[in-house]
Design a protein around this motif. Sequence first.
Motif, short mmCIF file in Angstrom:
data_model
loop_
_atom_site.label_atom_id
_atom_site.label_comp_id
_atom_site.label_asym_id
_atom_site.label_seq_id
_atom_site.Cartn_x
_atom_site.Cartn_y
_atom_site.Cartn_z
N PHE A 174 0.83 -1.20 0.00
CA PHE A 174 0.00 0.00 0.00
C PHE A 174 0.87 1.26 0.00
N ALA A 175 1.87 1.29 0.86
CA ALA A 175 2.77 2.44 0.93
C ALA A 175 3.49 2.65 -0.40
N LYS A 176 3.92 1.55 -1.02
CA LYS A 176 4.60 1.63 -2.30
C LYS A 176 3.67 2.15 -3.39
N GLN A 177 2.42 1.71 -3.36
CA GLN A 177 1.45 2.12 -4.38
C GLN A 177 1.25 3.63 -4.40
N TYR A 178 1.22 4.25 -3.20
CA TYR A 178 0.86 5.66 -3.12
C TYR A 178 2.03 6.59 -2.79
N ARG A 179 3.24 6.06 -2.65
CA ARG A 179 4.34 6.89 -2.17
C ARG A 179 4.64 8.08 -3.07
N ASN A 180 4.38 7.93 -4.37
CA ASN A 180 4.63 9.02 -5.31
C ASN A 180 3.35 9.71 -5.78
N ASP A 181 2.27 9.41 -5.14
CA ASP A 181 0.98 10.01 -5.51
C ASP A 181 0.11 10.16 -4.27
N VAL A 182 0.50 11.08 -3.42
CA VAL A 182 -0.22 11.30 -2.17
C VAL A 182 -1.65 11.78 -2.44
N ASP A 183 -1.82 12.57 -3.51
CA ASP A 183 -3.17 13.03 -3.84
C ASP A 183 -4.11 11.86 -4.09
N ALA A 184 -3.61 10.81 -4.72
CA ALA A 184 -4.44 9.63 -4.98
C ALA A 184 -4.80 8.93 -3.67
N PHE A 185 -3.86 8.91 -2.73
CA PHE A 185 -4.15 8.33 -1.42
C PHE A 185 -5.25 9.12 -0.71
N VAL A 186 -5.12 10.44 -0.74
CA VAL A 186 -6.13 11.28 -0.09
C VAL A 186 -7.49 11.07 -0.74
N LYS A 187 -7.53 10.99 -2.05
CA LYS A 187 -8.80 10.75 -2.75
C LYS A 187 -9.38 9.40 -2.36
N PHE A 188 -8.52 8.40 -2.25
CA PHE A 188 -8.96 7.06 -1.86
C PHE A 188 -9.63 7.08 -0.49
N ILE A 189 -9.03 7.79 0.45
CA ILE A 189 -9.58 7.84 1.81
C ILE A 189 -10.82 8.73 1.88
N PHE A 220 -11.62 8.97 8.54
CA PHE A 220 -10.28 9.58 8.55
C PHE A 220 -10.15 10.67 7.48
N GLY A 221 -11.00 10.62 6.48
CA GLY A 221 -10.94 11.64 5.44
C GLY A 221 -11.13 13.05 5.97
N ILE A 222 -11.83 13.18 7.09
CA ILE A 222 -12.01 14.50 7.71
C ILE A 222 -10.65 15.15 7.96
N CYS A 223 -9.68 14.31 8.26
CA CYS A 223 -8.35 14.78 8.63
C CYS A 223 -7.49 15.12 7.41
N LEU A 224 -7.93 14.71 6.24
CA LEU A 224 -7.08 14.79 5.06
C LEU A 224 -7.63 15.69 3.96
N LYS A 225 -8.49 16.61 4.33
CA LYS A 225 -9.05 17.51 3.34
C LYS A 225 -7.96 18.38 2.73
N GLU A 226 -8.16 18.79 1.52
CA GLU A 226 -7.13 19.54 0.79
C GLU A 226 -6.73 20.81 1.52
N ASP A 227 -7.68 21.48 2.17
CA ASP A 227 -7.34 22.74 2.82
C ASP A 227 -6.55 22.52 4.10
N ASN A 228 -6.28 21.25 4.46
CA ASN A 228 -5.46 20.96 5.62
C ASN A 228 -4.03 20.60 5.24
N TYR A 229 -3.74 20.51 3.95
CA TYR A 229 -2.38 20.18 3.53
C TYR A 229 -1.42 21.23 4.08
N ASN A 230 -0.23 20.77 4.43
CA ASN A 230 0.83 21.66 4.90
C ASN A 230 0.40 22.45 6.13
N GLY A 231 -0.42 21.86 6.93
CA GLY A 231 -0.85 22.54 8.14
C GLY A 231 -1.50 21.59 9.10
#
Length: 240
Positions: A174-189, A220-231
């Motif tokens: 799983f980590a290997k699948q998304y390591r270069n595409d974090v946006d895809a991981f966030v969308k998945f969750i 868990f998606g509540i925690c990973l919304k786009e407006d929370n990136y880098n913060g």
Amino acid sequence: MARKKVVFIIVEGPSDQDALEMLLTKIFNSDSVHVEVMHGDITTDLDVTPTNIKQKLADVIKSYANQFRLNSSHFCRVIHLIDTDGAYVPDDCILEDESLENPHYSLTAITAKKRANIIDRNLRKRNNVNVLHTCPTIWSIPYSVYYMSCNLDHVLHNKLNSTDEEKELDAYAFAKQYRNDVDAFVKFICESDFSVVGEYPKTWQFIKEEKHSLERYTNFGICLKEDNYNGIPAAPNENA
């Protein structure tokens, strides 16, 4: 440059850490991410009760803080990931099979060697989790708890009853699948059919209903919304 603050993430097992640590470090990259592996479920520990569970978690955070001469002001948030383990299903969904060594989970039932033990465990877990999801802070640090029901393997890999070896292999994949595409991981969750969205208290109300705590859901998606990136991830409603 201001010192990075710590996002303190609590998980149950090492495979949870293997699957998520690298991805969460990238998501919260303006802060310092620490993943604390509990090697068990604090919400079902026989020594943990609704009256002491917040202190037990505070002790875990303080132990880490003492190693690095930190205090509560050095932390920006505590994120706690837990399995629901079917804790909120009616007792008639718990079955007995004396041939089993370990509990077996399905989308509709828990089957175990001793039915009474699972009933007691579920009650203990419910009582403790009900305290946690209405708790806004631990050690004066913003705190939120998110579920991966029935367990993290179920959410990430759509598998129930995995062996420890399977958990580790799936976590690395799983980590290997998304390591270069974090946006895809966030969308998945955040955007899958198992994603429970909306206000934090309502997502907890949902998982307590019917047999949802055995089914494939996460908030868990509540925690990973786009407006929370880098913060700092969004805090739940403290009046919940």
